[in-house]
Design a protein around this motif. Structure first.
Motif, PDB file in Angstrom:
ATOM      1  N   ALA B 406       1.028  -1.209   0.093  1.00 14.47           N
ATOM      2  CA  ALA B 406       0.122   0.045   0.011  1.00 14.47           C
ATOM      3  C   ALA B 406       0.836   1.150   0.090  1.00 14.47           C
ATOM      4  O   ALA B 406       0.459   2.331  -0.443  1.00 14.47           O
ATOM      5  CB  ALA B 406      -0.835  -0.134   1.181  1.00 14.47           C
ATOM      6  N   ASP B 407       2.128   1.187   0.488  1.00 14.19           N
ATOM      7  CA  ASP B 407       3.018   2.478   0.773  1.00 14.19           C
ATOM      8  C   ASP B 407       4.059   2.312  -0.663  1.00 14.19           C
ATOM      9  O   ASP B 407       4.932   3.210  -0.666  1.00 14.19           O
ATOM     10  CB  ASP B 407       3.783   2.485   1.979  1.00 14.19           C
ATOM     11  CG  ASP B 407       2.823   2.533   3.039  1.00 14.19           C
ATOM     12  OD1 ASP B 407       1.973   3.444   2.988  1.00 14.19           O
ATOM     13  OD2 ASP B 407       2.764   1.883   3.914  1.00 14.19           O
ATOM     14  N   ALA B 408       3.859   1.375  -1.386  1.00 17.32           N
ATOM     15  CA  ALA B 408       4.974   1.201  -2.474  1.00 17.32           C
ATOM     16  C   ALA B 408       4.977   2.426  -3.213  1.00 17.32           C
ATOM     17  O   ALA B 408       6.149   2.720  -3.711  1.00 17.32           O
ATOM     18  CB  ALA B 408       4.748   0.059  -3.052  1.00 17.32           C
ATOM     19  N   SER B 409       3.931   2.779  -3.556  1.00 17.28           N
ATOM     20  CA  SER B 409       4.111   4.033  -4.786  1.00 17.28           C
ATOM     21  C   SER B 409       4.942   5.431  -4.194  1.00 17.28           C
ATOM     22  O   SER B 409       5.455   5.922  -4.777  1.00 17.28           O
ATOM     23  CB  SER B 409       2.617   4.260  -5.150  1.00 17.28           C
ATOM     24  OG  SER B 409       2.366   5.251  -5.872  1.00 17.28           O
ATOM     25  N   LEU B 410       4.154   5.546  -2.821  1.00 18.41           N
ATOM     26  CA  LEU B 410       4.951   6.486  -2.236  1.00 18.41           C
ATOM     27  C   LEU B 410       6.336   6.482  -2.192  1.00 18.41           C
ATOM     28  O   LEU B 410       7.280   7.366  -2.348  1.00 18.41           O
ATOM     29  CB  LEU B 410       4.344   6.784  -0.887  1.00 18.41           C
ATOM     30  CG  LEU B 410       4.529   8.104   0.056  1.00 18.41           C
ATOM     31  CD1 LEU B 410       4.197   9.366  -0.615  1.00 18.41           C
ATOM     32  CD2 LEU B 410       4.022   7.993   1.361  1.00 18.41           C
ATOM     33  N   VAL B 411       6.692   5.256  -1.854  1.00 14.73           N
ATOM     34  CA  VAL B 411       8.144   4.841  -1.746  1.00 14.73           C
ATOM     35  C   VAL B 411       8.905   4.998  -3.194  1.00 14.73           C
ATOM     36  O   VAL B 411      10.099   5.322  -3.330  1.00 14.73           O
ATOM     37  CB  VAL B 411       8.539   3.489  -1.117  1.00 14.73           C
ATOM     38  CG1 VAL B 411      10.168   3.288  -1.008  1.00 14.73           C
ATOM     39  CG2 VAL B 411       8.051   3.624   0.446  1.00 14.73           C
ATOM     40  N   ALA B 412       8.170   4.404  -3.948  1.00 15.72           N
ATOM     41  CA  ALA B 412       8.892   4.515  -5.418  1.00 15.72           C
ATOM     42  C   ALA B 412       8.928   6.091  -5.792  1.00 15.72           C
ATOM     43  O   ALA B 412      10.077   6.030  -6.568  1.00 15.72           O
ATOM     44  CB  ALA B 412       7.795   3.720  -6.367  1.00 15.72           C
ATOM     45  N   ASP B 413       8.128   6.747  -5.694  1.00 18.16           N
ATOM     46  CA  ASP B 413       8.486   8.152  -5.999  1.00 18.16           C
ATOM     47  C   ASP B 413       9.653   8.783  -5.324  1.00 18.16           C
ATOM     48  O   ASP B 413      10.352   9.578  -5.935  1.00 18.16           O
ATOM     49  CB  ASP B 413       7.290   9.351  -5.370  1.00 18.16           C
ATOM     50  CG  ASP B 413       5.783   8.898  -6.318  1.00 18.16           C
ATOM     51  OD1 ASP B 413       6.042   8.231  -7.445  1.00 18.16           O
ATOM     52  OD2 ASP B 413       4.797   9.260  -5.731  1.00 18.16           O
ATOM     53  N   ALA B 414      10.051   8.526  -4.111  1.00 19.82           N
ATOM     54  CA  ALA B 414      11.223   8.818  -3.363  1.00 19.82           C
ATOM     55  C   ALA B 414      12.349   8.352  -3.942  1.00 19.82           C
ATOM     56  O   ALA B 414      13.607   9.022  -4.404  1.00 19.82           O
ATOM     57  CB  ALA B 414      11.114   8.687  -1.981  1.00 19.82           C
ATOM     58  N   VAL B 415      12.252   6.803  -4.345  1.00 17.17           N
ATOM     59  CA  VAL B 415      13.469   6.236  -4.916  1.00 17.17           C
ATOM     60  C   VAL B 415      13.746   6.880  -6.327  1.00 17.17           C
ATOM     61  O   VAL B 415      15.116   7.132  -6.543  1.00 17.17           O
ATOM     62  CB  VAL B 415      13.126   4.737  -5.204  1.00 17.17           C
ATOM     63  CG1 VAL B 415      14.142   4.156  -6.061  1.00 17.17           C
ATOM     64  CG2 VAL B 415      13.143   3.956  -3.680  1.00 17.17           C
ATOM     65  N   ALA B 416      12.962   7.259  -7.256  1.00 14.67           N
ATOM     66  CA  ALA B 416      12.884   7.818  -8.538  1.00 14.67           C
ATOM     67  C   ALA B 416      13.611   9.186  -8.133  1.00 14.67           C
ATOM     68  O   ALA B 416      14.428   9.779  -8.678  1.00 14.67           O
ATOM     69  CB  ALA B 416      11.722   7.799  -9.157  1.00 14.67           C
ATOM     70  N   ALA B 417      13.076  10.022  -7.142  1.00 18.32           N
ATOM     71  CA  ALA B 417      13.425  11.345  -6.948  1.00 18.32           C
ATOM     72  C   ALA B 417      14.811  11.253  -6.537  1.00 18.32           C
ATOM     73  O   ALA B 417      15.661  12.293  -6.994  1.00 18.32           O
ATOM     74  CB  ALA B 417      12.711  12.039  -5.926  1.00 18.32           C
TER      75      ALA B 417
END
Lengths: 70, 506
Positions: B406-417
Motif C-alpha cells: 500500500a505504501d510502495a507507490s509513495l516509496v517508489a516516488d522517493a526512490v525515483a527522486a
C-alpha cells in the motif's frame, strides 16, 4: 600447446579464476583494513570535537554548575 | 491521571548495606529539591545496624524510612516502598544516585502542562568517583521497539502510582531487571513522555551495571524473561536471546507467511557491485523459502521504479539500489517480520560501505538530515548501543527499504527522486520518513539485516530543514548523526576553575 585443446584451456581458465578470486579477496581485506583505520579516525574526530567544545565552553564560563559537592 | 493541582511525588529508594556517603548524597539531593511537595521513602532491606543509625541521622521532615529485619531482595524492598507511597507519582531513585536540584520541579511543570501524562523519563549522566558528571546519555523520545531490546530509559523515571499499581507494581522473580519489567508493562498501557534534559546523575561504582556488567549477570537473565513475557503479552511471536552486549536483547520474530516483490532500480550503468542482481535474487528466494515464512519472492528490475511498482502483487515490497548487495541471508526475513506490526510503516537495514564502515544506520532529521553514524566501524556497538538494537528512527535510506504494498507507490516516488538527484537523496529520504510517519506509524531500523551500499555521494550542503527528530535529541549537535553533544553539555570538562579562579584538573 594446441590452441584448440579445450581441456587445457579449461584448466587454465580455472587457475586464472582462482587467482582472480584470491586477488579480489586481497582487495577486500585491504579495503577492510583501510575501513578500520578510517573508522578509528572518525571516532577520534568526534572525541576531539567533544573535547574542544568542552574546553572552549569552560574558558567562556558557559558550563553549568555540574560539579557535585554534596 | 490529570493533576488538577500541583502533583505530589513519592521518591522511592531501597538500600542494602550502601556506601553511607553515597546514600547521604542521595538523600541530600532529594532534600535540596526546589519542588517541596514530595516524600522520600527509604526502605532498608536488612542492612547492618549501622546503616539504620546512619539513615536515622539523615532524617528530615519529608523522609520516611522503614527497615526489613530480614532481607527480601530488591523487589521485596521496592514493593514495601511502593506500598508506603502516598503521592500521585512515584519517582524511582537508586540509593547511590543523585537528583538534579530542580528535577522534581521540572517534572511537575511537565505534568501540569501535559495533562494525562502518566509516565515521564529524563536524560541522565554518570557521576564519577571524583564527583564530576560525565557521559550524558541524551535519549530518544518514547521508542517502544528500542525499549523491548534495551532499557534505554533507566533513570529518571516518574510514573503515576495508580498506573504502577494497576500493572501489578514490581514483580517478584525479576530482581535486577524489575525496572525494565515495570517499564515494559507500563508501555503496554500508556505512551511515555520524555523530558530532554539531564535530571539524574547515575553513580559509576564498581558494583554498578554501568561499570561492571558481570556483577549483575543475573539481572539480564531476569531481563530476558521480562522481554519474552512482554512479547507474549503484546502478540509478538518471537524467541528472545541475549544481545551482543549485556543489557541488550535480540528478538527473533517469527513471521506470518508473506510474499515479497523486490524492485531493483536498474540503470544499466556499470556499478561497483560484488555480486550480480541475479545472485541477489537467488539469495532472496532461498532466504524467504528457507525461513519460517513460506513466501515467494519476485524480482523486478527496471529503470522506472514507478512503473515497476504498478505490477506489484506481493504483500511486501523491498526496494534495493542496484549498487547494493545483501550481506546476511536472514536480512529479508528480519525486515518482513518487523512489518508484521501494523504500526510499522517501513524498515531499513544496516547499510555498510565496501570498507566495512557504516554507510547509514538510519537517518536523523535533527537540524537537517544526516546518516546516523556514517563512517563508524560496522562492528561498533554505537553510542548507547545504538548499533546493536532495533529502534525507531525518523527515516531510513531508500537505498534499501521494505514497506507494505500500500505504501510502495509513495516509496517508489522517493526512490525515483533520489536517483534523479543523488546529492539531494538524503533530503528526499527524510521527507519520505516524515510522510510515512505522519499517520502515527513508526519507521524502524534494524542491525540484524545488513547490506553493502556502494555509494559515496557527498551530501549537498546548505539544505537546512530544521526538522525536529523525536528519535535523536536536541541536546546533540544538529546535522550530525554521531551523538556529539552541544557545547557545554558533554559532561566533565578537561578542567574546572575553582572559587579562587585557579584552574584545576579533575
Amino acid at each position: 600447446v594446441p590452441v584448440d585443446d579445450v581441456e587445457h584451456l579449461r584448466v587454465q581458465m580455472a587457475e586464472l579464476q582462482a587467482e582472480l578470486d584470491i586477488a579480489r579477496g586481497a582487495v577486500k581485506r585491504a579495503e577492510r583494513d583501510a575501513g578500520a583505520a578510517r573508522a578509528e579516525l572518525v571516532e577520534v574526530k568526534v572525541q576531539l570535537a567533544r573535547a574542544r567544545q568542552e574546553h572552549e565552553a569552560a574558558i567562556a564560563g558557559r558550563r553549568r554548575g555540574r560539579r557535585k559537592t554534596s | 491521571v490529570t493533576p488538577a493541582r500541583s502533583p505530589r511525588f513519592s521518591v522511592l529508594t531501597t538500600v542494602f548495606n550502601p556506601e553511607i556517603e553515597h546514600l547521604r548524597a542521595c538523600v541530600a539531593s532529594v532534600a535540596e529539591q526546589t519542588w517541596t511537595d514530595y516524600e522520600h521513602i527509604v526502605v532498608d532491606d536488612g542492612s547492618n545496624p549501622e546503616v539504620g543509625v546512619a539513615i536515622a541521622n539523615m532524617s528530615h521532615e519529608r523522609l520516611r524510612s522503614w527497615r526489613h529485619e530480614d532481607r527480601r531482595g530488591i523487589v521485596g524492598a521496592a514493593q514495601t516502598a511502593l506500598s508506603m507511597a502516598t503521592g500521585e507519582f512515584v519517582v524511582l531513585l537508586d540509593h547511590d544516585d543523585v537528583l538534579v536540584a530542580h528535577a522534581l520541579e521540572r517534572v511537575a511543570d511537565h505534568l501540569l502542562s501535559h495533562p494525562g501524562c502518566e509516565v515521564v523519563y529524563s536524560d541522565h549522566d554518570l557521576l564519577r568517583a571524583d564527583d564530576r558528571c560525565t557521559e550524558p546519555f541524551f535519549k530518544p523520545d518514547f521508542s517502544p521497539e528500542r525499549l523491548r531490546q534495551q532499557n534505554y530509559i533507566t533513570h529518571l523515571v516518574v510514573a503515576s502510582r495508580q498506573a504502577v499499581e494497576s500493572v501489578g507494581g514490581f514483580r517478584s522473580g525479576f530482581d535486577g531487571s524489575q525496572d525494565h519489567d515495570l517499564l515494559l508493562r507500563l508501555s503496554e498501557r500508556v505512551p511515555f513522555d520524555h523530558i530532554r534534559e539531564v535530571l539524574y546523575h547515575w553513580r559509576q561504582s564498581d558494583s554498578s551495571v554501568s561499570t561492571s556488567p558481570s556483577n549483575k549477570l543475573f539481572a539480564f537473565d531476569h531481563g530476558l524473561r521480562a522481554v519474552a513475557e512482554h512479547c507474549q503479552r503484546v502478540g509478538i511471536h518471537a524467541s528472545v536471546e541475549e544481545g551482543a552486549q549485556f543489557g541488550c536483547y535480540r528478538i527473533r520474530r517469527l513471521t506470518s507467511p508473506a510474499t515479497m516483490d523486490v524492485v531493483i532500480r536498474a540503470s544499466g550503468r556499470e556499478g561497483r557491485v560484488w555480486a550480480s542482481p541475479r545472485r541477489f535474487a537467488d539469495i532472496a528466494r532461498s532466504s524467504i523459502a528457507g525461513g519460517s515464512a513460506p513466501g515467494q519472492v519476485t524480482l523486478r528490475e527496471s529503470l522506472d521504479v514507478k512503473m515497476a511498482v504498478n505490477d506489484v502483487r506481493a504483500d511486501i515490497v523491498l526496494f534495493a539500489d542496484e549498487r547494493s548487495e545483501m550481506i546476511d541471508e536472514q536480512s529479508l526475513m528480519v525486515m518482513v517480520a518487523l512489518l508484521d506490526d501494523p504500526g510499522v510503516a517501513a524498515v531499513g537495514p544496516m547499510l555498510l560501505s565496501s570498507d566495512g564502515t557504516v554507510r547509514s544506520a538510519g537517518l536523523t532529521t535533527h537540524g537537517w538530515p544526516a546518516d546516523i553514524l556514517r563512517g563508524w566501524a560496522g562492528d561498533h556497538p554505537g553510542p548507547g548501543y545504538a548499533l546493536l538494537v532495533e529502534r525507531e528512527v525518523s527515516a531510513v535510506r531508500t537505498a534499501v527499504i521494505a514497506c507494505r504494498a500500500a505504501d510502495a507507490s509513495l516509496v517508489a516516488d522517493a526512490v525515483a527522486a533520489s536517483a534523479a538527484e543523488p546529492t539531494r537523496a538524503v533530503m528526499v529520504d527524510a521527507a519520505l520518513g516524515a510522510a510515512l510517519r505522519s499517520g502515527g506509524r513508526r519507521m524502524l531500523w534494524t542491525p540484524h539485516a545488513s547490506w553493502y551500499w556502494f555509494d559515496d555521494t557527498p551530501v549537498r550542503a546548505g539544505d537546512d530543514m530544521h526538522l525536529d527528530d523525536p528519535y535523536y535529541n536536541p541536546n546533540l549537535v544538529p546535522g550530525r548523526g554521531d551523538w556529539l553533544e552541544r557545547p557545554g553539555l558533554a559532561g566533565a570538562s578537561p578542567y574546572f576553575v575553582d572559587e579562587g579562579g585557579v584552574r584545576r584538573y579533575a
